[in-house]
Write an enzyme that holds these catalytic residues in place. Structure first.
Site, PDB file in Angstrom:
ATOM      1  N   GLU B  24       0.826  -1.217   0.000  1.00 11.43           N
ATOM      2  CA  GLU B  24       0.000   0.000   0.000  1.00 11.43           C
ATOM      3  C   GLU B  24       0.860   1.267   0.000  1.00 11.43           C
ATOM      4  O   GLU B  24       0.336   2.371   0.163  1.00 11.43           O
ATOM      5  CB  GLU B  24      -0.969  -0.023   1.191  1.00 11.43           C
ATOM      6  CG  GLU B  24      -2.015  -1.120   1.036  1.00 11.43           C
ATOM      7  CD  GLU B  24      -3.013  -1.213   2.193  1.00 11.43           C
ATOM      8  OE1 GLU B  24      -4.153  -1.635   1.959  1.00 11.43           O
ATOM      9  OE2 GLU B  24      -2.639  -0.864   3.335  1.00 11.43           O
ATOM     10  N   TYR B  84      -4.955  -9.804   4.131  1.00 13.57           N
ATOM     11  CA  TYR B  84      -3.741  -9.982   3.333  1.00 13.57           C
ATOM     12  C   TYR B  84      -3.412 -11.456   3.180  1.00 13.57           C
ATOM     13  O   TYR B  84      -3.522 -12.236   4.131  1.00 13.57           O
ATOM     14  CB  TYR B  84      -2.558  -9.266   4.007  1.00 13.57           C
ATOM     15  CG  TYR B  84      -1.295  -9.283   3.172  1.00 13.57           C
ATOM     16  CD1 TYR B  84      -1.197  -8.518   2.018  1.00 13.57           C
ATOM     17  CD2 TYR B  84      -0.213 -10.078   3.526  1.00 13.57           C
ATOM     18  CE1 TYR B  84      -0.040  -8.534   1.238  1.00 13.57           C
ATOM     19  CE2 TYR B  84       0.950 -10.100   2.755  1.00 13.57           C
ATOM     20  CZ  TYR B  84       1.024  -9.324   1.615  1.00 13.57           C
ATOM     21  OH  TYR B  84       2.153  -9.341   0.842  1.00 13.57           O
ATOM     22  N   VAL B  85      -3.000 -11.815   1.967  1.00 12.44           N
ATOM     23  CA  VAL B  85      -2.492 -13.159   1.682  1.00 12.44           C
ATOM     24  C   VAL B  85      -1.150 -12.989   0.971  1.00 12.44           C
ATOM     25  O   VAL B  85      -1.028 -12.169   0.048  1.00 12.44           O
ATOM     26  CB  VAL B  85      -3.480 -13.957   0.799  1.00 12.44           C
ATOM     27  CG1 VAL B  85      -2.875 -15.308   0.393  1.00 12.44           C
ATOM     28  CG2 VAL B  85      -4.804 -14.159   1.515  1.00 12.44           C
ATOM     29  N   GLY B  91      -4.557 -16.978  -5.200  1.00 16.29           N
ATOM     30  CA  GLY B  91      -5.199 -17.794  -6.224  1.00 16.29           C
ATOM     31  C   GLY B  91      -5.628 -19.159  -5.717  1.00 16.29           C
ATOM     32  O   GLY B  91      -6.082 -20.004  -6.488  1.00 16.29           O
ATOM     33  N   GLY B  93      -7.723 -19.304  -2.920  1.00 18.18           N
ATOM     34  CA  GLY B  93      -8.947 -19.112  -2.143  1.00 18.18           C
ATOM     35  C   GLY B  93      -8.749 -18.748  -0.689  1.00 18.18           C
ATOM     36  O   GLY B  93      -9.716 -18.712   0.072  1.00 18.18           O
ATOM     37  N   GLY B  95      -7.926 -15.803   0.610  1.00 15.69           N
ATOM     38  CA  GLY B  95      -8.565 -14.515   0.896  1.00 15.69           C
ATOM     39  C   GLY B  95     -10.074 -14.666   1.016  1.00 15.69           C
ATOM     40  O   GLY B  95     -10.695 -14.147   1.946  1.00 15.69           O
ATOM     41  N   ASN B 122      -6.201   0.069  -6.147  1.00 19.01           N
ATOM     42  CA  ASN B 122      -5.962  -1.363  -5.934  1.00 19.01           C
ATOM     43  C   ASN B 122      -7.009  -2.197  -6.697  1.00 19.01           C
ATOM     44  O   ASN B 122      -7.895  -2.825  -6.115  1.00 19.01           O
ATOM     45  CB  ASN B 122      -5.985  -1.666  -4.440  1.00 19.01           C
ATOM     46  CG  ASN B 122      -5.486  -3.071  -4.126  1.00 19.01           C
ATOM     47  OD1 ASN B 122      -5.244  -3.871  -5.028  1.00 19.01           O
ATOM     48  ND2 ASN B 122      -5.350  -3.365  -2.847  1.00 19.01           N
ATOM     49  N   TYR B 129     -13.677  -7.630  -4.338  1.00 22.39           N
ATOM     50  CA  TYR B 129     -14.744  -7.165  -3.445  1.00 22.39           C
ATOM     51  C   TYR B 129     -16.079  -7.049  -4.185  1.00 22.39           C
ATOM     52  O   TYR B 129     -17.136  -7.344  -3.624  1.00 22.39           O
ATOM     53  CB  TYR B 129     -14.355  -5.832  -2.786  1.00 22.39           C
ATOM     54  CG  TYR B 129     -13.089  -5.939  -1.959  1.00 22.39           C
ATOM     55  CD1 TYR B 129     -12.719  -7.137  -1.361  1.00 22.39           C
ATOM     56  CD2 TYR B 129     -12.257  -4.831  -1.777  1.00 22.39           C
ATOM     57  CE1 TYR B 129     -11.549  -7.254  -0.617  1.00 22.39           C
ATOM     58  CE2 TYR B 129     -11.088  -4.925  -1.023  1.00 22.39           C
ATOM     59  CZ  TYR B 129     -10.740  -6.139  -0.460  1.00 22.39           C
ATOM     60  OH  TYR B 129      -9.589  -6.242   0.275  1.00 22.39           O
TER      61      TYR B 129
END
Lengths: 156, 156
Positions: B24, B84-85, B91, B93, B95, B122, B129
Site C-alpha cells: 500500500e 492480506y495473503v 489464487g 482461495g 482470501g 488497488n 470485493y
C-alpha cells in the site's frame, strides 16, 4: 455543557439519531430502537459511548462513538459515528465543543486517531471539518457487505 | 485452514501487516511493534481480533478486525482492518476463505455489516470485493484527525 450520556438521555439521543438520518436522507435506514441504543451504550457488554451537549436544560447535540484499532499505529483510535446539533442551537459552538471533548479524550487516553465520515454533498460539515484540521482520506473507499449479500457469502 | 490467531502467531501477523503496508506504499506509517499487536489482540482489554490462514504449516494470510456500532442498525458490525495473503499463496482461495469466515461470524453473532476500505488504485482487490457482493460507499469520505492537528483541537 458537554458530558457523557446517561441512561436517561437515550430517548433524546435516539431522537437526534433520527433527525440526523433525516438530514442525511436516510431515515428509512434507521432500524434502531431506543432499546437498541440503550443496549449498545449501557448494556452488559457496551460497544459504544456517547457525549451530549446540554443547553437550556435539554440535550441539544450529541456525539456517538466507539473505539477502533489500527495495525499501523499499533494503538486504539476513536470513530465518531454520529455528530449532530439541533438546527436551532447551531452557531453556538456546541459541535466544536463535542469534537474538542473527543479530541481531549483521545490525547488523554493515547488514542492516535479521531475519525469519522461525511457525505460528499454536506458542504457545511466539510467546511467545519477542514477548519478543525481534519484530513479527507480521498484515496480510500469503504466497502460494505450487509443483508442478503452478507448471508450469501457466509453460506458459501 | 482458517482459525483465530494465537499469541504465538503475533510475529507472523506483524510481518504480514508490514508486507501489506509495503504493497500500500505506506510502510513508513507502520509504527506498530509486535508487542503493540500482542497487546491489542491478547492484552488485558483486547480491542481487536485476528483470523489467520494456514498452509504448508505456516501462516500465509490474515484478517485483522474489530467490532463497530451503528446508530442506524442499532447493532454491532465488523470492521476488517487488514486482509492480506502472501503473494506466493494467492489464487488458492485463502482470501475468500478469510472473508467468508468473518461473514459467517457476522451472521452467527448478529453483526449486521462487514465493512473495510480499499485504496482506489488497488484494482485486483476492488474486483474481488465486487465479486463477493460488497457495495462501495462512494458518497462518503472518511475524515481523520491525528498527530499535531488532534493535539491542537484538544488544546482549544
Amino acid at each position: 455543557v458537554i458530558r457523557p450520556a446517561r441512561p436517561d438521555d437515550v430517548p433524546a439521543v435516539h431522537a437526534l439519531v433520527r433527525e440526523l438520518a433525516t438530514y442525511e436522507r436516510a431515515l428509512d435506514e434507521v432500524e434502531a430502537s431506543e432499546g437498541d441504543l440503550a443496549a449498545l451504550l449501557f448494556g452488559p457488554a457496551p460497544g459504544a459511548s456517547c457525549h451530549v451537549a446540554e443547553a437550556d436544560g435539554q440535550v441539544v447535540g450529541m456525539a456517538f462513538w466507539y473505539l477502533t484499532t489500527s495495525t499501523w499505529t499499533g494503538r486504539q483510535g476513536l470513530w465518531l459515528e454520529d455528530l449532530y446539533v439541533r438546527p436551532a442551537y447551531r452557531g453556538h459552538g456546541h459541535g466544536l465543543a463535542l469534537l474538542r471533548a473527543l479530541a481531549q479524550l483521545c490525547v488523554d487516553s493515547g488514542y492516535r486517531r479521531l475519525e469519522w465520515w461525511v457525505l460528499d454533498w454536506n458542504s457545511p460539515a466539510i467546511e467545519f471539518y477542514r477548519a478543525v484540521g481534519a484530513q479527507p482520506m480521498q484515496e480510500w473507499t469503504v466497502q460494505r457487505l450487509g443483508g442478503s449479500a452478507l448471508r450469501r457469502l457466509a453460506a458459501g
